[in-house]
Write an enzyme that holds these catalytic residues in place. Sequence first.
Site, mmCIF file in Angstrom:
data_model
loop_
_atom_site.group_PDB
_atom_site.id
_atom_site.type_symbol
_atom_site.label_atom_id
_atom_site.label_comp_id
_atom_site.label_asym_id
_atom_site.label_seq_id
_atom_site.Cartn_x
_atom_site.Cartn_y
_atom_site.Cartn_z
ATOM 1 N N GLU A 115 46.913 53.671 49.368
ATOM 2 C CA GLU A 115 45.659 52.501 49.369
ATOM 3 C C GLU A 115 45.231 52.025 50.618
ATOM 4 O OE1 GLU A 115 46.236 47.825 47.571
ATOM 5 O OE2 GLU A 115 47.607 48.683 48.555
ATOM 6 N N LYS A 173 42.561 47.964 40.623
ATOM 7 C CA LYS A 173 43.731 47.003 40.670
ATOM 8 C C LYS A 173 43.760 45.676 39.627
ATOM 9 C CE LYS A 173 46.959 45.786 44.397
ATOM 10 N NZ LYS A 173 47.077 45.557 45.955
ATOM 11 N N CYS A 194 49.847 49.769 44.419
ATOM 12 C CA CYS A 194 50.645 49.033 45.097
ATOM 13 C C CYS A 194 51.282 47.841 44.129
ATOM 14 C CB CYS A 194 49.943 48.209 46.286
ATOM 15 S SG CYS A 194 50.921 47.662 47.434
#
Length: 501
Positions: free
Chosen positions: A256, A332, A366
């Site tokens: 990321e 995300k 993440c």
Amino acid sequence: MIIRNIEEKDIDEILAMQALCFPGMVPWEREHLESHLEHFPEGQFCAEFEGKIIGSCSSLIINFDEYDDRHTWDDITDNGYISNHNPDGYNMYGIEVMVHPDYRRMKIGHRLYEARKDLARRLNLKSIIIGGRIPNYHKFEKEMSPRQYVQEVSHHKIYDPVLSFQLLNGFLLMRINPNYLPDDRASGKYATLMEWNNVDYMPNTKRFYKTALPVRICVVQYQMKQINSFEEFANQVEYYTDVASDASADFAVFPELLTTQLMSFSDEKSPSRAIRRLTEYTEEYISLFTELAVKYNVNIVGGSHFVEEDNGKIFNVAYLFRRDGTIEKQYKIHITPNERKWWGISRGDDVKVFDTDCGKVAIQICYDIEFPELARIATEKGAKIIFTPFCTEDRQGYLRVRYCSQARAVENQIYTVISGTVGNLPQTENMDIQYAQSAIFAPSDFEFARDGIVGECNPNIEMVVIGDVDLEILRRQRQSGTVRHLKDRRHDVYGIRYRKN
């Protein structure tokens, strides 16, 4: 009347017809029928009369010997998506036939069955197998067992609209499966497993069972260090892509926010303005990774990059660069307090699953891997591998990503992959320190790697880890492993509802 293959334009009509044919049962979703057309379009038929769809049937190809004798409809259809369709299989499996109530007694079902038989002959398949409903059984369930009911129907003492029809079409009873369709209360949840044998079948000695489906993954633990140009960044990325290619990897996975390394030669001190300047590299970033994926013949999970869209919002986006030159992206979904505070990042909304030449995969960036609902949704949509590019500054943050990734592998019976950044960017606000130990995880069972760890990097140094994951082992373990998390879920007690935009 025309019997033809289903097309995407027919889906809405078929969904409406299903509601009429099977009231009270859980219907197809559009995604199911789209998946059928994607995996086995020639096996999906419909009957068209005067421009209207009045009947349809769906099927897939499998090696029936690889499935449990007491399988359910969900087992055999991969929860209705037929992503387990095997073009090299021996058996066609019919998963649904329906005829519009206003057009029955026109031999529509018979014509659809004949279309299936013709296809089985053309493809040189050994047989057609179906799990048939017994919808009149509820009228007799207090008087006789399912076996007795089936016997009475077979002797023409009782009429059942489905079983009687299947017997007339040359299908032979194999056995009766309980709990086949949980919502089929009329059949008492039972199904008659029946088979039509293709007498024209010619055994082909070149055909064999696929005992392994390995996928090689190269995970990059990427060093964040001072650079002076985009070209330096490109050289560093290409080096690792070359490493993955030399190892014959199917995927190269980057962390990321690796493009925040470009901020190290920017003189912008305000984090929010620095991020907006970083978005100006989007086209160069996409062009670079697209070229590398094709040049080195490897699918690349290109970490993630900040993208500014027309509405002025900035998103954290992970890109999948396929080796055929095509691109996909995953936004995300959960934004950390830190991302909101320093950079004003906006949230994405969709859980994507991507087709690749190594099966279906998902990317969860993440923080997203720390929300179990997302991994379950991706698994239900067919993902076998979840890639998690991450960027954490301390061991605590890293361990949250690691522990949750390992948990997702166990509870969903999938492979998970984490790729993080190490090193530091001393002059870059909010990206000054990094901590990572990148790894590849498997479910925890006998056929998988010890401790559920396929491979892992040493912590906090620049390196790669390369490991093989086997999708065939994954499929077998879902069917007959020590524990079967996907099969043993209590849908009667709980569930996840995905609110797609």
